[in-house]
Design an enzyme around this catalytic site. Structure first.
Site, PDB file in Angstrom:
ATOM      1  N   ASP A   1       0.814  -1.213   0.000  1.00 33.73           N
ATOM      2  CA  ASP A   1       0.000   0.000   0.000  1.00 33.73           C
ATOM      3  C   ASP A   1       0.852   1.269   0.000  1.00 33.73           C
ATOM      4  O   ASP A   1       0.445   2.290   0.540  1.00 33.73           O
ATOM      5  CB  ASP A   1      -0.928  -0.022   1.222  1.00 33.73           C
ATOM      6  CG  ASP A   1      -2.018   1.036   1.161  1.00 33.73           C
ATOM      7  OD1 ASP A   1      -2.408   1.412   0.050  1.00 33.73           O
ATOM      8  OD2 ASP A   1      -2.444   1.507   2.231  1.00 33.73           O
TER       9      ASP A   1
ATOM     10  N   CYS B   1     -21.941  -8.774  -5.261  1.00 38.05           N
ATOM     11  CA  CYS B   1     -22.692  -7.743  -4.548  1.00 38.05           C
ATOM     12  C   CYS B   1     -24.161  -7.766  -4.945  1.00 38.05           C
ATOM     13  O   CYS B   1     -25.029  -7.417  -4.140  1.00 38.05           O
ATOM     14  CB  CYS B   1     -22.111  -6.361  -4.830  1.00 38.05           C
ATOM     15  SG  CYS B   1     -20.475  -6.085  -4.116  1.00 38.05           S
TER      16      CYS B   1
ATOM     17  N   CYS C   1     -27.443  -5.539  -3.714  1.00 38.44           N
ATOM     18  CA  CYS C   1     -27.210  -4.976  -2.382  1.00 38.44           C
ATOM     19  C   CYS C   1     -26.595  -3.584  -2.485  1.00 38.44           C
ATOM     20  O   CYS C   1     -25.639  -3.359  -3.235  1.00 38.44           O
ATOM     21  CB  CYS C   1     -26.291  -5.889  -1.579  1.00 38.44           C
ATOM     22  SG  CYS C   1     -25.911  -5.281   0.077  1.00 38.44           S
TER      23      CYS C   1
ATOM     24  N   CYS D   1     -23.733  -0.660   1.660  1.00 34.21           N
ATOM     25  CA  CYS D   1     -22.578   0.217   1.867  1.00 34.21           C
ATOM     26  C   CYS D   1     -22.859   1.619   1.343  1.00 34.21           C
ATOM     27  O   CYS D   1     -22.518   2.612   1.992  1.00 34.21           O
ATOM     28  CB  CYS D   1     -21.323  -0.377   1.234  1.00 34.21           C
ATOM     29  SG  CYS D   1     -21.436  -0.707  -0.538  1.00 34.21           S
TER      30      CYS D   1
ATOM     31  N   CYS E   1     -23.051   5.031   3.983  1.00 35.35           N
ATOM     32  CA  CYS E   1     -21.968   6.019   3.990  1.00 35.35           C
ATOM     33  C   CYS E   1     -22.520   7.390   4.374  1.00 35.35           C
ATOM     34  O   CYS E   1     -23.334   7.961   3.649  1.00 35.35           O
ATOM     35  CB  CYS E   1     -21.295   6.093   2.621  1.00 35.35           C
ATOM     36  SG  CYS E   1     -19.945   7.302   2.556  1.00 35.35           S
TER      37      CYS E   1
ATOM     38  N   CYS F   1     -14.796  10.893   1.549  1.00 38.27           N
ATOM     39  CA  CYS F   1     -14.637   9.699   2.379  1.00 38.27           C
ATOM     40  C   CYS F   1     -14.066  10.075   3.748  1.00 38.27           C
ATOM     41  O   CYS F   1     -13.106  10.855   3.843  1.00 38.27           O
ATOM     42  CB  CYS F   1     -13.709   8.710   1.682  1.00 38.27           C
ATOM     43  SG  CYS F   1     -13.336   7.229   2.646  1.00 38.27           S
TER      44      CYS F   1
ATOM     45  N   CYS G   1     -12.418   4.924   8.831  1.00 37.61           N
ATOM     46  CA  CYS G   1     -13.836   4.580   8.906  1.00 37.61           C
ATOM     47  C   CYS G   1     -14.034   3.149   8.422  1.00 37.61           C
ATOM     48  O   CYS G   1     -13.440   2.740   7.424  1.00 37.61           O
ATOM     49  CB  CYS G   1     -14.649   5.542   8.050  1.00 37.61           C
ATOM     50  SG  CYS G   1     -16.430   5.245   8.097  1.00 37.61           S
TER      51      CYS G   1
ATOM     52  N   CYS H   1     -18.616   1.152   5.754  1.00 37.33           N
ATOM     53  CA  CYS H   1     -19.002   0.408   4.555  1.00 37.33           C
ATOM     54  C   CYS H   1     -18.628  -1.070   4.656  1.00 37.33           C
ATOM     55  O   CYS H   1     -19.193  -1.906   3.948  1.00 37.33           O
ATOM     56  CB  CYS H   1     -18.390   1.034   3.301  1.00 37.33           C
ATOM     57  SG  CYS H   1     -16.589   0.943   3.210  1.00 37.33           S
TER      58      CYS H   1
ATOM     59  N   CYS I   1     -21.492  -4.632   5.466  1.00 30.25           N
ATOM     60  CA  CYS I   1     -21.407  -5.591   4.360  1.00 30.25           C
ATOM     61  C   CYS I   1     -21.812  -6.992   4.828  1.00 30.25           C
ATOM     62  O   CYS I   1     -21.223  -7.526   5.779  1.00 30.25           O
ATOM     63  CB  CYS I   1     -19.986  -5.624   3.807  1.00 30.25           C
ATOM     64  SG  CYS I   1     -19.767  -6.820   2.452  1.00 30.25           S
TER      65      CYS I   1
END
Length: 361
Positions: free
Chosen positions: A138, A193, A196, A199, A203, A224, A251, A254, A258
């Site tokens: 990352d 998904c 659905c 999320c 938010c 975000c 956060c 989301c 799920c």
């Protein structure tokens, strides 16, 4: 005839799992098929102030792995779970700070980088030759989630997270580029998904925009909460401050809503991600006082092995001031008055906003 390359891939994946990575797969594709989506996202200015994402050299490297490792032949993509026993910290107590679950223990960059280095050494021993390699956690110009999907680790959810049908999405992704001639794993091609929208509906800032015409999930990063409390260096837009609540770093909303996490995410056994006592449901007032007593250098020393170092002292204190204002209790006033005299103009501005919010009642 025995396929020695396939055996080598299986051995490499087994080595990764032996090092504690719950999932692992191999990718051999050099060029990205998702780079167009990434460019369109940048052109739509949905990346906020993260200008480093749009550097031409970085964009090119995201599209071609051989620009990062010229000898590239295959990448090992691994997943490391950070799922905790509880979906949130004190969600019903606005006087306590919520820190995203991934950030409550050791810095995952350090943990996974150490394991990837071990993996690289193990690959050298297994192949009986030096292995040209580069590891990323990352931190570099790589489209990690695309590689992870190609390696069979999951699909792109509407919340832009990678989701695995038996593990959910609470996992970090690590990538080890190598010059080994391994065989690709089967990619994850289906998305589950369906209809659905939990999320998107949950938010609080409206950062999740659903899927574009090609099916790719889209996020307005500038809205975000993770971006606002971590990446943003300046003032948080006033209209978004109330929606942050008492989330002071990152956060998980989301992910918490799920269904794949609700059904399949199981607590990690990795001790490095065990929450620090001082970061698990900390009092907002106590955290603010602690930060006010610190210099920037003292903060970096204190949180050197914590993801919280990313926000820096002033950024985290800014977030705590917003959370205190959202709490709105009289007990927050004394510490906010002190913060309103802080040496940082960023902190002062958010403390004054919080005081005004409390006074407006």
């Amino acid at each position: 005839m025995v396929d020695t390359k396939s055996l080598a891939s299986e051995g490499a994946i087994a080595l990764a799992r032996a090092l504690g990575f719950e999932m692992a797969g191999v990718v051999t594709r050099r060029r990205s098929r998702h780079l167009g989506h990434f460019r369109a996202w940048l052109e739509s200015r949905l990346h906020g102030t993260m200008a480093y994402l749009e550097r031409p050299d970085a964009v090119l490297r995201r599209g071609r792995l051989d620009l990062t490792l010229p000898a590239f032949r295959s990448a090992l993509v691994v997943a490391h779970s950070y799922a905790g026993p509880h979906p949130a910290t004190s969600p019903g107590d606005p006087s306590r700070a919520i820190i995203a679950r991934y950030a409550r223990g050791r810095d995952y960059h350090h943990v996974i980088a150490e394991r990837l280095e071990e993996l690289g050494r193990g690959l050298e021993l297994a192949s009986a030759r030096p292995v040209a390699r580069r590891a990323y956690v990352d931190t570099g110009p790589i489209l990690e989630r695309e590689l992870a999907a190609l390696a069979g680790l999951g699909w792109f959810g509407k919340n832009t997270m990678l989701i695995h049908p038996r593990r959910g999405s609470y996992f970090f992704i690590g990538v080890l580029l190598t010059d080994l001639p391994l065989v690709s794993s089967a990619p994850f091609r289906e998305e589950h998904c369906g209809t659905c929208t939990r999320c998107l509906d949950a938010c609080p800032t409206g950062a999740l925009l659903g899927r574009d015409d090609s099916g790719a999930p889209v996020m307005d990063a500038a809205r975000c909460i993770s971006y606002l409390t971590i990446e943003l260096r300046g003032a948080i837009p006033e209209e978004l401050r109330p929606a942050i609540g008492n989330r002071v770093f990152g956060c998980d909303i989301c992910q918490e809503v799920c269904p794949w996490n609700a059904r399949f995410a199981t607590p990690t056994t990795e001790s490095a991600y065990t929450p620090r006592a001082d970061l698990d449901g900390a009092s907002l007032v106590d955290l603010a006082m602690r930060l006010l007593d610190m210099s920037g250098k003292a903060f970096q020393r204190e949180f050197a092995d914590s993801p919280l170092s990313r926000a820096r002292r002033n950024g985290l204190l800014r977030n705590v001031c917003v959370a205190l204002g959202n709490w709105g209790a009289p007990e927050a006033v004394p510490v906010l008055e002190r913060a309103a005299r802080d040496r940082s103009s960023l902190v002062r501005e958010h403390a004054e906003w919080a005081l005004g919010r409390i006074q407006a009642g």
